[in-house]
Design an enzyme around this catalytic site. Structure first.
Site, PDB file in Angstrom:
ATOM      1  N   THR A  20      -3.700  -2.998  20.373  1.00  0.00           N
ATOM      2  CA  THR A  20      -2.418  -3.348  19.763  1.00  0.00           C
ATOM      3  C   THR A  20      -2.017  -4.766  20.138  1.00  0.00           C
ATOM      4  O   THR A  20      -2.174  -5.169  21.280  1.00  0.00           O
ATOM      5  CB  THR A  20      -1.353  -2.356  20.263  1.00  0.00           C
ATOM      6  OG1 THR A  20      -1.668  -1.077  19.735  1.00  0.00           O
ATOM      7  CG2 THR A  20       0.044  -2.764  19.845  1.00  0.00           C
ATOM      8  N   GLY A  24       0.661   5.436  23.427  1.00  0.00           N
ATOM      9  CA  GLY A  24       2.055   5.315  23.019  1.00  0.00           C
ATOM     10  C   GLY A  24       2.942   6.452  23.478  1.00  0.00           C
ATOM     11  O   GLY A  24       4.117   6.239  23.806  1.00  0.00           O
ATOM     12  N   ARG A  31       1.108  10.656  12.747  1.00  0.00           N
ATOM     13  CA  ARG A  31       1.487  10.335  14.133  1.00  0.00           C
ATOM     14  C   ARG A  31       2.014   8.894  14.227  1.00  0.00           C
ATOM     15  O   ARG A  31       1.456   7.968  13.672  1.00  0.00           O
ATOM     16  CB  ARG A  31       0.270  10.511  15.036  1.00  0.00           C
ATOM     17  CG  ARG A  31       0.502  10.141  16.509  1.00  0.00           C
ATOM     18  CD  ARG A  31       0.049   8.736  16.822  1.00  0.00           C
ATOM     19  NE  ARG A  31       0.115   8.442  18.252  1.00  0.00           N
ATOM     20  CZ  ARG A  31      -0.040   7.236  18.763  1.00  0.00           C
ATOM     21  NH1 ARG A  31      -0.290   6.208  17.994  1.00  0.00           N
ATOM     22  NH2 ARG A  31       0.043   7.035  20.056  1.00  0.00           N
ATOM     23  N   VAL A  32       3.113   8.726  14.940  1.00  0.00           N
ATOM     24  CA  VAL A  32       3.658   7.389  15.186  1.00  0.00           C
ATOM     25  C   VAL A  32       3.622   7.136  16.686  1.00  0.00           C
ATOM     26  O   VAL A  32       4.038   7.993  17.472  1.00  0.00           O
ATOM     27  CB  VAL A  32       5.108   7.281  14.661  1.00  0.00           C
ATOM     28  CG1 VAL A  32       5.724   5.938  15.052  1.00  0.00           C
ATOM     29  CG2 VAL A  32       5.141   7.461  13.148  1.00  0.00           C
ATOM     30  N   ASP A  38       4.142   4.225  20.070  1.00  0.00           N
ATOM     31  CA  ASP A  38       5.247   3.459  20.650  1.00  0.00           C
ATOM     32  C   ASP A  38       5.494   2.141  19.913  1.00  0.00           C
ATOM     33  O   ASP A  38       6.614   1.614  19.908  1.00  0.00           O
ATOM     34  CB  ASP A  38       4.952   3.136  22.124  1.00  0.00           C
ATOM     35  CG  ASP A  38       3.635   2.368  22.283  1.00  0.00           C
ATOM     36  OD1 ASP A  38       2.698   2.623  21.495  1.00  0.00           O
ATOM     37  OD2 ASP A  38       3.541   1.523  23.186  1.00  0.00           O
TER      38      ASP A  38
HETATM   39  C1  SD4 Z   1      -0.363   3.472  20.051  1.00  0.00           C
HETATM   40  N1  SD4 Z   1       0.228   1.847  21.695  1.00  0.00           N
HETATM   41  O1  SD4 Z   1      -0.486   3.700  18.851  1.00  0.00           O
HETATM   42  C2  SD4 Z   1      -0.588   2.055  20.537  1.00  0.00           C
HETATM   43  C3  SD4 Z   1      -2.050   1.865  20.737  1.00  0.00           C
HETATM   44  C4  SD4 Z   1      -2.432   0.664  21.537  1.00  0.00           C
HETATM   45  O2  SD4 Z   1      -4.006  -0.842  22.233  1.00  0.00           O
HETATM   46  O3  SD4 Z   1      -1.663   0.047  22.198  1.00  0.00           O
HETATM   47  N2  SD4 Z   1      -3.659   0.249  21.558  1.00  0.00           N
HETATM   48  O4  SD4 Z   1      -0.106   4.351  20.863  1.00  0.00           O
END
Ligand code: SD4
Length: 337
Positions: free
Chosen positions: A197, A251, A225-226, A228
């Site tokens: 991310t 997340g 799914r969502v 963070d």
């Molecule tokens: C999530 N925080 O969808 C994100 C994934 C992530 O590096 O950070 N990947 O949970």
């Protein structure tokens, strides 16, 4: 002038002089402009943001420019080149927040190349903060964003085909980086794909803070799914009086503690950015240490002076920094070894 008048006047002027002076000191101490971002792919993202910041542009424009840059990378885990959910569909999450606490976000957005710009439109053109799924896509199209084909990138196709063989739902991400190229997806030793991310925070020449996050989220997640990343206070939080923070990793663990809001609140209490991140990580680890051993979360934060810091659960989280003083990748400290 009589004594009473004099005292009255000095009561009015003295604090003014003092506050002007301390304001000047604060200003001198500020390391600005500056942009910090998650992961080593943040170097290229920072370079884009820097073009805006070094031209005295706003931190809001800078973070959007940085996020757009990585969303364009087709072989990256961010944007439409990212890995799909377990139904084979890429769904994107993004959010943006400025120095006045204006914010906008999209979640579960399909077939749109620049979710960060849609998030900005949500912020600027609607009275809302988050749009999701079909509604977010409809809003994007109505606002001139092109509907892309939705076809998976080659990397994503291969990874999904591999994943389908076992079809195992194992949401473990970012424990260790094994990088194949500047934007290549990363893998664990057992071949499980890793996601990166992009979260970034910038302070502009005026000393104003903004932040942005963009991601395709956890690979092979349940459809709908969502994480963070698009949640204000979880994946991103900006308080222009105090500082700003962003996160990467699993997340669900970040949402549970309102992670980035917590980091900013720790900075409000006087902790340095690194200590504030550490205390938020501590909160996650304390809740369930056995579980914490199996997941990664990293927080990255900046305060109003342009001081920054990060902390992660596990080894492997890195972040990139660009200012007038430096342009480099830093290893984050971590809690469990
Ligand atoms: C999530 N925080 O969808 C994100 C994934 C992530 O590096 O950070 N990947 O949970």
């Amino acid at each position: 002038m009589n004594r009473r008048k004099f005292l009255g006047l000095s009561a009015l002027t003295t604090p003014l002089l003092i506050s002007k002076k301390s304001l000047a000191n604060t200003f001198q101490a500020q390391n600005k402009p500056i942009v910090i971002s998650t992961w080593d792919s943040g170097m290229a993202v920072n370079a884009e943001a820097w073009k805006v910041l070094s031209n005295k542009g706003s931190s809001l424009d800078a973070v959007e420019a940085g996020a757009i840059h990585i969303e364009n990378e087709i072989n990256c885990c961010v944007g439409l080149g990212g890995y799909p959910d377990r139904d084979g569909i890429v769904t994107l999450d993004a959010c943006i927040m400025d120095h006045t606490a204006n914010c906008g976000a999209v979640a579960g957005l399909e077939r749109i190349k620049h979710p960060i710009s849609v998030a900005r439109k949500v912020m600027e053109k609607t009275p809302h903060v988050i749009l999701v799924g079909n509604g977010a896509q409809q809003f994007a199209v109505e606002n001139g964003f092109m509907l892309e084909s939705g076809e998976l990138s080659n990397d994503a196709k291969n990874a999904y085909t591999e994943w389908l063989k076992k079809n195992e739902y194992k949401p473990v991400i970012n424990i260790e980086r094994k990088q194949n190229g500047p934007f290549a997806p990363t893998f664990f030793d057992d071949g499980t794909p890793n996601h990166d991310t992009m979260g970034l925070v910038a302070m502009d020449n005026n000393g104003d803070l903004s932040g942005a996050v963009t991601t395709s989220g956890m690979a092979f997640k349940v459809h709908g799914r969502v994480g963070d990343s698009p949640i204000i206070g979880a994946g991103l939080f900006v308080d222009n009086e105090i500082g700003a923070a962003t996160s990467s990793g699993v997340g669900e663990e970040v949402i549970r503690i309102c992670g980035t809001h917590l980091v900013v609140e720790f900075m409000r209490q006087g902790y340095s950015p690194e200590m504030a991140c550490k205390k938020a990580i501590e909160r996650i680890v304390k809740r369930d240490k056995a579980k914490a051993k199996t997941v990664q979360v990293g927080f990255l934060a900046m305060n109003k002076k342009g001081q920054y810091g990060a902390y992660a659960i596990q080894k492997g989280f890195v972040f990139s920094v660009k200012s007038n003083r430096e342009n480099q990748i830093h290893d984050s400290k971590y809690m469990l070894s």
